[in-house]
Design a protein around this motif. Structure first.
Motif, short mmCIF file in Angstrom:
data_model
loop_
_atom_site.label_atom_id
_atom_site.label_comp_id
_atom_site.label_asym_id
_atom_site.label_seq_id
_atom_site.Cartn_x
_atom_site.Cartn_y
_atom_site.Cartn_z
N ILE A 76 0.77 -1.22 -0.14
CA ILE A 76 -0.13 0.11 0.01
C ILE A 76 0.72 1.38 0.02
O ILE A 76 0.83 2.19 -0.68
CB ILE A 76 -0.90 -0.02 1.19
N ALA A 77 1.81 1.24 1.06
CA ALA A 77 2.92 2.40 0.93
C ALA A 77 3.53 2.44 -0.42
O ALA A 77 3.65 3.82 -0.81
CB ALA A 77 3.76 1.90 2.21
N ALA A 78 4.00 1.42 -0.97
CA ALA A 78 4.79 1.80 -2.24
C ALA A 78 3.94 2.32 -3.34
O ALA A 78 4.08 3.20 -4.11
CB ALA A 78 5.33 0.32 -2.60
N ILE A 79 2.62 1.83 -3.51
CA ILE A 79 1.74 2.11 -4.41
C ILE A 79 1.53 3.60 -4.17
O ILE A 79 1.59 4.29 -5.22
CB ILE A 79 0.45 1.43 -4.40
N THR A 80 1.28 4.14 -3.10
CA THR A 80 0.88 5.26 -2.57
C THR A 80 1.96 6.15 -3.11
O THR A 80 1.80 7.41 -3.77
CB THR A 80 0.73 5.72 -1.18
N THR A 81 3.23 5.94 -2.63
CA THR A 81 4.55 6.54 -3.00
C THR A 81 4.52 6.72 -4.43
O THR A 81 4.94 8.01 -5.04
CB THR A 81 5.79 5.87 -2.44
N VAL A 82 4.30 5.78 -5.14
CA VAL A 82 4.43 5.96 -6.73
C VAL A 82 3.53 6.85 -7.41
O VAL A 82 3.96 7.62 -8.08
CB VAL A 82 4.27 4.37 -7.19
N LEU A 83 2.31 6.61 -6.73
CA LEU A 83 1.32 7.64 -7.39
C LEU A 83 1.80 9.12 -7.04
O LEU A 83 1.72 9.87 -7.64
CB LEU A 83 0.18 7.44 -6.58
N LEU A 84 2.24 9.38 -5.66
CA LEU A 84 2.59 10.78 -5.37
C LEU A 84 3.67 11.32 -6.16
O LEU A 84 3.52 12.37 -6.65
CB LEU A 84 3.13 10.81 -3.87
N THR A 85 4.76 10.54 -6.44
CA THR A 85 5.94 10.78 -7.11
C THR A 85 5.43 11.04 -8.53
O THR A 85 5.90 12.21 -8.99
CB THR A 85 6.82 9.64 -7.04
#
Lengths: 543, 178
Positions: free
Chosen positions: A48-57
């Motif tokens: 979840i954290a990774a997906i969120t980070t990817v999206l934010l980036t």
């Protein structure tokens, strides 16, 4: 369970040792892999954290792409360059290889930047030209040690040295030394009226000696293995030990077995691809102590055994028995019989162990021989030849000896003398005594012919003054006495009732008796009224 | 939950990091046991690998009943038995003539002064069968009947083997100390 087993269990139950690192590597290869579903399940929060980070980036990039800025690129470059310069003073081993590869690219950039930033703007005068020239013979060099020798195509006073680097020598042979390992940037700036000549080079000084090597002990006990610890080194040592068995026992430790007694030289070298490090050390293995144990058994379970340990080589510092008695002489007395563990300490903490049995002996064999005195035939001397376990007895065994004649105790001596008073058979006993439960007897019957008479068996009535008369002597008092001497034919040659009277060899005082054998009979009573009768033969010789 | 239990939980979840930690904590214990059951370091390392690989696959079965160390010890000893068995050691036909039998009882003091490592070195020199019976009976505390069952030998054979193992061990200790 016996003590032996108990001690073993106690010691071995918690015995621990680390295997070599290979074992770990092999095991690690066999770690079970998670299936994808397991992976997702165990790491769902990370996902979840990774997906969120990817999206934010993605969102941030989308915004920043709209206004690309050249400055940011330059800023980035500078940062990298500065880092390089700072690092170059002292690089650690792991980073070095990587740096070496791209050195040439970095080098030009660095040198340029440095010069441009620090000096170019302020020092370049009008009309002055800047020139790059190969003053140094190399752009980048690696030195195993502390000393770099080079032939300079320039003047050595124009070299700008970093801290920790010193310079000596002439232009023909310039020596740069550093006692601190690391990568250094050396610059050359030669200023003249219309020209500034520049050059620079990197020197990497590496240690050529291994400081972090230690041995478990430089003096070993016989049979002891040597452990060599080589820390902080990822390269395998090459051993110069054809006679020894070297094995790696853990990441940093090497075990050397089967060192010979005496002096051993342990040698190895390690190459890290650039430098070769040599190591050499003398290891002394002490000689095994040779010793001999001499023990006197205890007798009858008494604390009377002795043990003497004699060492043949070396000087043991301590002998100890059963961990309870210890001394530095190796002599133990008043020991009980039993099993002893002997330990001999020598050298620097070396010990040798042995198990000894101190016997308990009940095997006393008393024995004596009797010698008759040559003059006094009633007197005997006795010699004590008692044996303990087939060996002569030792006085410190504290054996007490009692001599008895006809059941009566006479004397407590080892080798007594005794004068018999009883005619006929006499019983002599030798009793060897340790205590009431431990004694042994030897007896012998001695036939003694008791006599107070001293009677010659030859006489020579030839007038020469020697042995001219036959005379009987009696030691002591005598109440009555009669002597009759007869020829072989039974004719009476001489008779007397007086002991003081002697026979002169004449029959009835007139005729000389013939040469030959005569018999005598003595009868009488001693002072206690005991009847005495003694018969014998005598030889009459006239020549 | 103790740190150790947490670690085991993570191992059960197949975390490599946790496995590394587990290895760090228990390698010396397992290797120590392996050394006792084998003739040299190479065999011990071999057995050690088998034990740990078995541990990795079986750790999911550990139910947090009883101490983990005890569980791991049993797992190691069982593996050691299988390992020796796989070497097709005939426990009955060991030739012992090379070991001089000594009649006198070893003084326990000699043993008490030897380090565990030294004793293990001597145990390594015993024939495989002796070594195993000795370890199982004296160190692991198995009864003769249990060992007999484990190894498929008779109770009496087991006792004899133990007795001979002990004698051989004493003789070796004496020899090594000379």
């Amino acid at each position: 369970m016996s003590d032996f087993d108990k001690i073993l269990k106690n010691k071995l139950e918690n015995f621990r040792e680390f295997p070599s690192s290979e074992v770990f590597n092999n095991i690690r290869k066999n770690y079970p892999k998670r299936s994808f579903s397991e992976f997702v399940r165990y790491n769902k929060y990370y996902f979840i954290a990774a997906i969120t980070t990817v999206l934010l980036t993605a969102v941030i990039i989308a915004i920043s792409v709209k206004a690309p800025d050249k400055n940011s690129q330059i800023v980035l470059d500078n940062t990298i360059n500065n880092t390089e310069i700072v690092n170059s003073d002292n690089l650690n081993n792991s980073g070095e290889n990587n740096l070496n590869k791209k050195n040439n690219d970095v080098y030009n950039l660095n040198a340029d930047n440095e010069i441009l930033v620090s000096e170019n703007n302020s020092n370049l005068k009008d009309g002055q030209k800047e020139q790059f020239k190969n003053v140094f013979t190399s752009k980048d060099t690696l030195i195993c040690g502390t000393r770099y020798e080079t032939k300079l195509k320039g003047k050595s006073e124009n070299i700008i040295l970093p801290d920790d680097i010193t310079i000596s020598g002439l232009n023909d042979l310039t020596i740069l030394s550093s006692h601190k390992p690391g990568k250094y940037l050396i610059r050359y700036v030669e200023k003249s009226q219309n020209c500034i000549v520049r050059d620079s080079m990197y020197i990497t000084f590496k240690n050529s000696s291994l400081s972090d090597v230690s041995v478990s002990n430089s003096v070993l006990c016989p049979g002891e293995d040597l452990i060599i610890t080589i820390r902080n080194n990822e390269f395998a040592p090459k051993w110069n030990l054809s006679d020894y068995n070297v094995s790696k026992i853990s990441v940093n430790n090497y075990l050397i077995k089967d060192l010979k007694q005496g002096r051993n030289t342990v040698k190895f070298d390690i190459s890290d691809g650039d430098c070769l490090y040599n190591y050499e050390k003398d290891i002394e293995v002490l000689n095994t102590i040779r010793y001999k144990c001499i023990s006197t058994p205890s007798v009858c379970s008494k604390s009377n055994a002795t043990l003497t340990v004699v060492s043949g080589n070396g000087t043991p510092s301590e002998y100890s028995l059963n961990n309870s008695y210890s001394n530095n002489t190796g002599i133990f007395t008043n020991l009980d019989p039993g099993i002893y563990s002997l330990s001999i300490k020598y050298g620097d903490g070396c010990r040798i162990y042995d198990t000894l049995l101190i016997r308990d002996s009940f095997n006393i064999s008393p024995y004596f021989i009797a010698d008759r005195d040559l003059v006094n035939k009633n007197k005997y001397s006795f010699q004590n030849l008692t044996k303990v376990d087939d060996k002569g007895y030792e006085r410190n065994n504290s054996i007490k000896f009692i001599w008895k004649v006809n059941g009566e105790e006479i004397i407590e001596a080892d080798n007594p003398e005794y004068e018999f008073t009883k005619n006929g058979n006499n019983t002599v006993e030798l009793i060897a005594i340790l205590d009431e439960s431990c004694q042994s007897i030897y007896s012998e019957t001695i036939n003694v012919a008791i006599s107070n008479f001293r009677i010659p068996n030859i006489f020579t009535p030839n007038g020469d003054g020697i042995g001219d008369e036959f005379r009987v002597f009696y030691d002591g008092k005598i109440k009555s006495y009669s002597l009759t001497i007869m020829s072989r034919m039974g004719e009476i040659a001489f008779e007397s009732n007086n002991i003081a009277e002697s026979w002169d060899g004449k029959i009835n005082g007139n005729d000389e008796a013939a040469e030959g054998l005569y018999y005598y009979i003595i009868r009488g009573e001693d002072e206690f009224g005991k009847v005495i009768e003694q018969k014998g033969a005598l030889q009459l010789v006239r020549h | 939950m103790t740190d150790n239990e947490k670690l085991i939980k993570q191992c059960q979840k197949k975390s490599s990091k946790a496995f590394n930690e587990l290895y760090k904590n228990y390698a010396s214990l397992v290797y120590g046991i392996c050394l006792r059951y084998t003739k040299d370091k190479a065999e011990a390392e071999d057995l050690m690998q088998e034990c740990f690989i078995k541990l990795l696959s079986k750790i999911g079965e550990y139910e947090f009943k009883g101490s983990f160390e005890g569980w791991l010890r049993r797992l190691t000893v069982n593996n050691a038995i299988n390992y020796i068995r796989s070497k097709k050691v005939n426990i009955l036909s060991e030739d012992v003539s090379e070991y001089e039998m000594s009649n006198h009882e070893m003084d326990s003091n000699v043993i008490s002064k030897m380090s565990a490592g030294e004793i293990v070195n001597v145990i390594n020199q015993l024939p495989d069968g002796y070594r195993m019976v000795f370890n199982l009976h004296v160190i692991e505390g198995y009864k003769h009947t249990e060992i007999a069952e484990l190894l498929g030998i008779s109770d009496i054979t087991c006792r004899t083997q133990y007795k001979k193992a002990r004698e051989a061990l004493m003789a070796l200790i004496k020899k090594n100390n000379e």
